[in-house]
Scaffold this active site. Structure first.
Site, PDB file in Angstrom:
ATOM      1  N   GLU A 166       0.800  -1.225   0.000  1.00 27.14           N
ATOM      2  CA  GLU A 166       0.000   0.000   0.000  1.00 27.14           C
ATOM      3  C   GLU A 166       0.835   1.278   0.000  1.00 27.14           C
ATOM      4  OE1 GLU A 166      -3.066  -0.249   3.009  1.00 27.14           O
ATOM      5  OE2 GLU A 166      -3.981  -1.973   2.046  1.00 27.14           O
ATOM      6  N   GLU A 353      -5.177  -8.478  -0.258  1.00 24.58           N
ATOM      7  CA  GLU A 353      -5.990  -8.230   0.943  1.00 24.58           C
ATOM      8  C   GLU A 353      -7.419  -7.947   0.535  1.00 24.58           C
ATOM      9  OE1 GLU A 353      -4.666  -5.036   3.552  1.00 24.58           O
ATOM     10  OE2 GLU A 353      -2.589  -5.716   3.420  1.00 24.58           O
TER      11      GLU A 353
HETATM   12  C1  JJW Z   1      -7.549   4.779   3.435  1.00 25.45           C
HETATM   13  C2  JJW Z   1      -8.456   7.601   5.504  1.00 25.45           C
HETATM   14  C3  JJW Z   1      -9.063  10.475   3.319  1.00 25.45           C
HETATM   15  C4  JJW Z   1      -4.940  -2.236   6.242  1.00 25.45           C
HETATM   16  C5  JJW Z   1      -7.621   5.570   4.569  1.00 25.45           C
HETATM   17  C6  JJW Z   1      -7.364   5.012   5.803  1.00 25.45           C
HETATM   18  C7  JJW Z   1      -8.630   9.045   5.152  1.00 25.45           C
HETATM   19  C8  JJW Z   1      -9.019  10.504   1.813  1.00 25.45           C
HETATM   20  C9  JJW Z   1      -6.368  -1.862   6.262  1.00 25.45           C
HETATM   21  N1  JJW Z   1      -4.442  -2.538   4.928  1.00 25.45           N
HETATM   22  O1  JJW Z   1      -4.605  -3.274   8.355  1.00 25.45           O
HETATM   23  C10 JJW Z   1      -7.254   3.450   3.523  1.00 25.45           C
HETATM   24  N2  JJW Z   1      -6.452  -0.605   5.497  1.00 25.45           N
HETATM   25  O2  JJW Z   1      -2.230  -3.501   7.314  1.00 25.45           O
HETATM   26  C11 JJW Z   1      -3.113  -2.990   5.212  1.00 25.45           C
HETATM   27  N3  JJW Z   1      -6.458  -0.580   4.189  1.00 25.45           N
HETATM   28  O3  JJW Z   1      -7.955   6.902   4.417  1.00 25.45           O
HETATM   29  C12 JJW Z   1      -3.249  -3.822   6.451  1.00 25.45           C
HETATM   30  N4  JJW Z   1      -6.601   0.671   3.788  1.00 25.45           N
HETATM   31  O4  JJW Z   1      -8.855   9.179   3.770  1.00 25.45           O
HETATM   32  C13 JJW Z   1      -4.636  -3.470   6.998  1.00 25.45           C
HETATM   33  C14 JJW Z   1      -7.052   3.670   5.889  1.00 25.45           C
HETATM   34  C15 JJW Z   1      -6.985   2.885   4.757  1.00 25.45           C
HETATM   35  C16 JJW Z   1      -6.709   1.456   4.841  1.00 25.45           C
HETATM   36  C17 JJW Z   1      -6.604   0.659   5.947  1.00 25.45           C
END
Ligand code: JJW
Length: 448
Positions: A166, A353
């Site tokens: 990510e 994932e």
């Molecule tokens: C986007 C928040 C504004 C994890 C996000 C916050 C504010 C535009 C889960 N993936 O725990 C995406 N996860 O470690 C990896 N995936 O924006 C693994 N994506 O946005 C899991 C969080 C995430 C997010 C969290």
């Protein structure tokens, strides 16, 4: 009823990441990471939670491997903690850290489960952050060296590698939005960190080839699916900008060798510039063997002048969401798979994932009835089957997550596991979704 059947050899798996499950934060020579620092900074993580103990998987890995084996999946995706291997990021290699993952990988292989290794899942050594972290180009070479240590140690027994997990989260969420470590709030920083992460990715792929390591390597961007609220060109463009931020920004450089101009323009409008040095784009586009996507959610988006980075807003039209507040959009998964195939060609792809947060606890009988997670998983797995039927070269699917674990800024408040973890006793209890997924993995088909 209909039978949903998968191709022979389709890879069923489940996933975790080092900082989220291991604990043992100061054992066997582990250095500190940016998440140790961040989680100790008041106000950054819910309830002041941190990964000091987490699921204690560092000690309980035999129990976890038994759970994976019982689940009947053929693959387990986990990450290696950089600060266990090279505690200060670019100095001496820690033999105890290397030995730990040797044992872990060996036991996993003995259990008949193939390791899928994520090299970087966000636990950057704090010593590198002290020198600027991903804003410092020296971190690129530190990462390549760290990867090389892993390739030489585990190459051969590990055959599947993900460089960066990510990159959007590791850059924009961490350096621009400030929700993840190191918690900066600056667009220019997000752009710079993201580019350096992608150069680190490409340079590592190149090193993997040069060393002749047997196996396959790719990366795991988080992607989204954004549906334009209407056919108005402004809404279509707004949805494209928002979706492009996670998808195109990180995939175009790898497969086309360039960043999308329409996003460079958006960033310029907000005063940020892309800093590319000669040779960077050639490194980033070093061919990968596969790519992998992390998919959780989609949204309907419309144009709203002067709103946010993209002159856009999410439209709430009453659709169900998980306990993260994320809209459940299973059809976004097949849509994005088809869209990426159309854009980048017929490249092998994994879902590295997919999963959902529901905080169901054991009932009086000890059983965890997480029907909503089963519904979520079933509906998304139906969609990947549709994508395969439409010609997407999909190789495998990993449920996030094996265990309830440290969900970053949300601490232990958000549970994604198909196995419940009692954080007081550290007892593991497979949930109903575990048994449902067990049947899918065993049969390679299920009924809807
Ligand atoms: C986007 C928040 C504004 C994890 C996000 C916050 C504010 C535009 C889960 N993936 O725990 C995406 N996860 O470690 C990896 N995936 O924006 C693994 N994506 O946005 C899991 C969080 C995430 C997010 C969290």
């Amino acid at each position: 009823m209909a039978i949903i059947q998968f191709p022979q050899g389709f890879v069923w798996g489940t996933a975790t990441a080092s900082y989220q499950i291991e604990g043992a934060y100061d054992e066997d020579g582990r250095g500190l990471s940016i998440w140790d620092t961040f989680s100790r900074t008041p106000g950054k993580v819910r309830n002041g939670d941190n990964g000091d103990v987490a699921c204690d998987s560092y000690h309980r890995y035999e129990e976890d491997i038994a759970l994976i084996k019982q689940l009947g999946v053929s693959a387990y995706r986990f990450s290696i903690a950089w600060p266990r291997i090279i505690p200060d990021g670019d100095g001496a290699v820690n033999p105890k850290g290397l030995a730990y993952y040797h044992t872990f990988i060996d036991k996993l292989l003995e259990a008949g489960v193939e390791p899928y290794v994520t090299i970087y899942h966000w636990d950057l050594p704090q010593a590198l952050q002290d020198k600027g972290g991903w804003l410092n180009r020296a971190t690129i070479d530190a990462f390549v060296r760290y990867s090389e240590v892993l390739f030489k140690a585990y190459g051969g027994k590990v055959k599947k590698w993900f460089t960066i997990n990510e990159p959007w989260c590791a850059s924009f969420l961490s350096y621009t939005i400030g929700e993840h470590a190191p918690g900066y709030r600056d667009l220019q920083m997000g752009v710079d960190a993201g580019h350096h992460l992608m150069v680190a990715h490409g340079k590592t792929v190149l090193r993997f080839r040069e060393l002749g390591i047997p196996g396959e390597i790719g990366f795991a961007p988080n992607v989204s699916w954004k549906v334009p609220y209407s056919n108005r060109p402004e809404d279509v463009a707004a949805a494209r900008r928002e979706m492009g931020w996670t998808n195109d920004w990180f995939l175009d450089p790898v497969f086309k060798g360039e960043y999308p101009q329409y996003l460079i323009d958006v960033f310029a409008k907000h005063g940020a510039k892309l800093h590319v040095e000669p040779g960077d784009m050639e490194l980033i586009r070093e061919p990968v063997d596969f790519y992998a996507i992390n998919y959780y959610s989609g949204n309907v988006v419309r144009h709203k002048e002067g709103f946010g980075l993209f002159d856009s807003e999410t439209v709430d039209y009453g659709r169900d969401h998980t306990e993260m507040g994320w809209v459940i959009m299973p059809e976004g998964l097949s849509s994005v798979l088809l869209d990426l195939k159309q854009k980048y060609g017929d490249i092998p792809v994994y879902i590295s994932e997919n999963g959902a947060c529901y905080n169901d606890e054991p009932g009086p009988d000890g059983r965890v009835r997480d029907d909503r997670r089963i519904d979520y998983l079933r509906s998304h797995i139906v969609e990947i089957n549709r994508a395969i039927a439409s010609g997407v070269n999909l190789k495998g699917y990993f449920v996030w997550s094996l265990l309830d674990n440290f969900e970053w800024a949300f601490g232990y408040e958000k549970r994604f596991g198909i196995v419940h973890v009692n954080y007081r006793t550290l007892k593991r209890t497979p949930k109903d979704s575990y048994y449902w997924y067990q049947k899918v993995a065993k049969n390679n088909w299920f009924e809807v």
